[in-house]
Motif scaffolding. Structure first.
Motif, PDB file in Angstrom:
ATOM      1  N   LEU A  96      36.099  19.424 -25.349  1.00 52.93           N
ATOM      2  CA  LEU A  96      37.065  20.548 -25.354  1.00 52.93           C
ATOM      3  C   LEU A  96      36.492  21.855 -24.901  1.00 52.93           C
ATOM      4  N   ASP A  97      35.342  22.020 -24.874  1.00 48.83           N
ATOM      5  CA  ASP A  97      34.688  23.195 -24.711  1.00 48.83           C
ATOM      6  C   ASP A  97      34.596  23.791 -23.185  1.00 48.83           C
ATOM      7  N   ARG A  98      34.909  22.757 -22.408  1.00 47.27           N
ATOM      8  CA  ARG A  98      34.940  22.862 -20.908  1.00 47.27           C
ATOM      9  C   ARG A  98      36.091  23.567 -20.453  1.00 47.27           C
ATOM     10  N   PHE A  99      37.040  23.561 -21.240  1.00 47.17           N
ATOM     11  CA  PHE A  99      38.536  23.919 -20.745  1.00 47.17           C
ATOM     12  C   PHE A  99      39.055  25.290 -21.273  1.00 47.17           C
ATOM     13  N   GLU A 100      39.534  26.187 -20.681  1.00 43.06           N
ATOM     14  CA  GLU A 100      40.224  27.492 -20.896  1.00 43.06           C
ATOM     15  C   GLU A 100      41.501  27.175 -21.959  1.00 43.06           C
ATOM     16  N   LEU A 101      41.179  27.253 -23.175  1.00 38.96           N
ATOM     17  CA  LEU A 101      42.303  26.761 -24.187  1.00 38.96           C
ATOM     18  C   LEU A 101      43.207  27.955 -24.252  1.00 38.96           C
ATOM     19  N   GLY A 102      44.603  27.588 -24.372  1.00 42.63           N
ATOM     20  CA  GLY A 102      45.612  28.402 -24.943  1.00 42.63           C
ATOM     21  C   GLY A 102      45.913  27.825 -26.229  1.00 42.63           C
ATOM     22  N   LEU A 103      46.050  28.477 -27.195  1.00 43.18           N
ATOM     23  CA  LEU A 103      46.436  27.828 -28.607  1.00 43.18           C
ATOM     24  C   LEU A 103      47.521  28.561 -29.247  1.00 43.18           C
ATOM     25  N   LEU A 104      48.310  28.100 -30.211  1.00 37.66           N
ATOM     26  CA  LEU A 104      49.336  28.818 -31.091  1.00 37.66           C
ATOM     27  C   LEU A 104      48.602  30.036 -31.989  1.00 37.66           C
ATOM     28  N   THR A 105      49.370  30.993 -32.313  1.00 38.90           N
ATOM     29  CA  THR A 105      48.486  32.038 -33.085  1.00 38.90           C
ATOM     30  C   THR A 105      48.267  31.525 -34.582  1.00 38.90           C
ATOM     31  N   PRO A 106      47.160  32.335 -34.858  1.00 40.66           N
ATOM     32  CA  PRO A 106      46.535  31.844 -36.452  1.00 40.66           C
ATOM     33  C   PRO A 106      47.587  31.866 -37.499  1.00 40.66           C
ATOM     34  N   ASP A 107      48.696  32.616 -37.280  1.00 42.15           N
ATOM     35  CA  ASP A 107      49.537  32.654 -38.436  1.00 42.15           C
ATOM     36  C   ASP A 107      50.216  31.281 -38.796  1.00 42.15           C
ATOM     37  N   MET A 108      49.927  30.281 -37.722  1.00 45.73           N
ATOM     38  CA  MET A 108      50.708  28.932 -37.787  1.00 45.73           C
ATOM     39  C   MET A 108      49.962  28.005 -38.137  1.00 45.73           C
ATOM     40  N   GLN A 109      50.344  27.116 -38.964  1.00 48.74           N
ATOM     41  CA  GLN A 109      49.633  26.072 -39.739  1.00 48.74           C
ATOM     42  C   GLN A 109      48.919  25.112 -38.832  1.00 48.74           C
ATOM     43  N   ASN A 110      49.631  24.874 -37.725  1.00 46.90           N
ATOM     44  CA  ASN A 110      49.148  24.021 -36.642  1.00 46.90           C
ATOM     45  C   ASN A 110      47.857  24.419 -36.155  1.00 46.90           C
ATOM     46  N   ARG A 111      47.743  25.698 -35.811  1.00 45.43           N
ATOM     47  CA  ARG A 111      46.594  26.448 -35.343  1.00 45.43           C
ATOM     48  C   ARG A 111      45.485  26.280 -36.269  1.00 45.43           C
ATOM     49  N   ARG A 112      45.744  26.686 -37.697  1.00 45.14           N
ATOM     50  CA  ARG A 112      44.602  26.482 -38.819  1.00 45.14           C
ATOM     51  C   ARG A 112      44.284  24.928 -38.528  1.00 45.14           C
ATOM     52  N   ILE A 113      45.070  24.090 -38.367  1.00 43.27           N
ATOM     53  CA  ILE A 113      44.692  22.496 -38.301  1.00 43.27           C
ATOM     54  C   ILE A 113      43.659  22.418 -37.240  1.00 43.27           C
ATOM     55  N   LEU A 114      44.047  22.839 -36.222  1.00 44.85           N
ATOM     56  CA  LEU A 114      43.302  22.470 -35.051  1.00 44.85           C
ATOM     57  C   LEU A 114      41.826  23.319 -35.015  1.00 44.85           C
ATOM     58  N   ASP A 115      41.955  24.436 -35.786  1.00 40.53           N
ATOM     59  CA  ASP A 115      40.630  25.276 -35.942  1.00 40.53           C
ATOM     60  C   ASP A 115      39.768  24.217 -36.653  1.00 40.53           C
TER      61      ASP A 115
END
Length: 296
Positions: free
Chosen positions: A191-210
């Motif tokens: 995935l490091d080849r992509f320019e990613l847009g992600l949910l903000t860090p206050d959202m649990q989904n983002r913390r899961i993805l991290d």
């Protein structure tokens, strides 16, 4: 006299939540003078000042905060009693209030639509909230149940006595523009080849993805962050822009938009279940009990 005691308590709760007399009045479907009169009448009945006076809403007094805590419980019990009496008399009816994390909004109908079809007297209110807000509103009796993550990732997010009804493990997909060299499935390490847009860090989904990205050894600095999935999807389609979403949600947004939806490999070390979070049995209405039984 301005309404019943329950009406006045509901207005106090609305004022505390909205932090604005005009907005609280709108929520309660009354005029602002009516709401102000109700609060003053409540203060006179209880013999204490509940609201700090000023040109605009400042906050509740310490006495007001204590009354507010009791008010939420009293109003919730009154609503539950009214709902249960109506259900016993007329069959299942009333409004089922669900708080749902944004990443599960595309899945909630799988559970609610069959229940609504079998019970035409039931109405549904779905509110999009993050996982922390869902637990707050459950504690404050403002939603009946939450569709969220089975495990809270912050210790203070786990209220005692609540039940977790696991539904399915969350899997993920990359949403990006179609290209001939895209594989049918992809590893997180790619995935490091992509320019990613992600949910903000206050959202649990983002913390899961991290956590997933860290386990795969990928360091990502998102080009775009938003608490809106629509905003993230809106930026996909140019160059190597992409976003990561739960697979059901990714398919929902990619369909009809000419976007590629590529399943990502499962990382068992970071597996997360989506679940209904339910209040203790003694706090549930007959309507919520019937809905929970329909999930079995």
């Amino acid at each position: 006299m301005v309404g019943t005691m329950i009406d006045k308590l509901e207005m106090l709760i609305a004022l505390s939540r909205e932090r604005h007399f005009g907005r609280a009045a709108e929520v309660c479907h009354v005029t602002q003078p009516t709401l102000s009169s109700a609060i003053k009448a409540l203060e006179e009945t209880l013999g204490v000042q509940l609201v700090m006076r000023g040109a605009r809403y400042i906050g509740l007094t310490p006495e007001g905060e204590r009354v507010l805590a009791r008010a939420k419980s009293i109003v919730a019990e009154a609503r539950a009693m009214k709902s249960d009496v109506a259900t016993a008399r007329d069959g299942l009816a009333g409004t089922l209030r669900l708080g749902v994390i944004p990443t599960a909004l595309a899945s909630v109908h799988d559970y609610t639509r069959p229940f609504l079809a079998r019970n035409p007297g039931v109405r549904l209110r779905v509110v999009s909230l993050n996982s922390h807000e869902i637990l707050e509103r459950l504690v404050d009796f403002e939603v009946d149940a939450g569709l969220s993550y089975a495990a809270a990732d912050m210790a203070h997010d786990t209220p005692p006595g609540f039940e977790v009804l696991s539904l399915y493990p969350e899997t993920y997909a990359l949403v990006t523009r179609p290209a001939a060299d895209l594989p049918k499935t992809m590893d997180w390490s790619q995935l490091d080849r992509f320019e990613l847009g992600l949910l903000t860090p206050d959202m649990q989904n983002r913390r899961i993805l991290d956590r997933h990205l860290a386990l795969a050894g990928v360091s990502v600095t998102p080009r775009i962050e938003s608490n809106s999935i629509v905003a993230l999807i809106g930026h996909v389609g140019e160059g190597n822009a992409a976003t990561i979403l739960p697979q059901r949600t990714a398919a929902f947004f990619a369909e009809g938009r000419g976007l590629a939806c590529i399943p990502l490999s499962r990382l068992k070390e970071a597996a997360t279940d989506v679940a209904f979070i339910l209040p203790p049995v003694g706090r549930r209405t007959l309507l919520l009990d019937a809905f929970v039984q329909s999930l079995a």
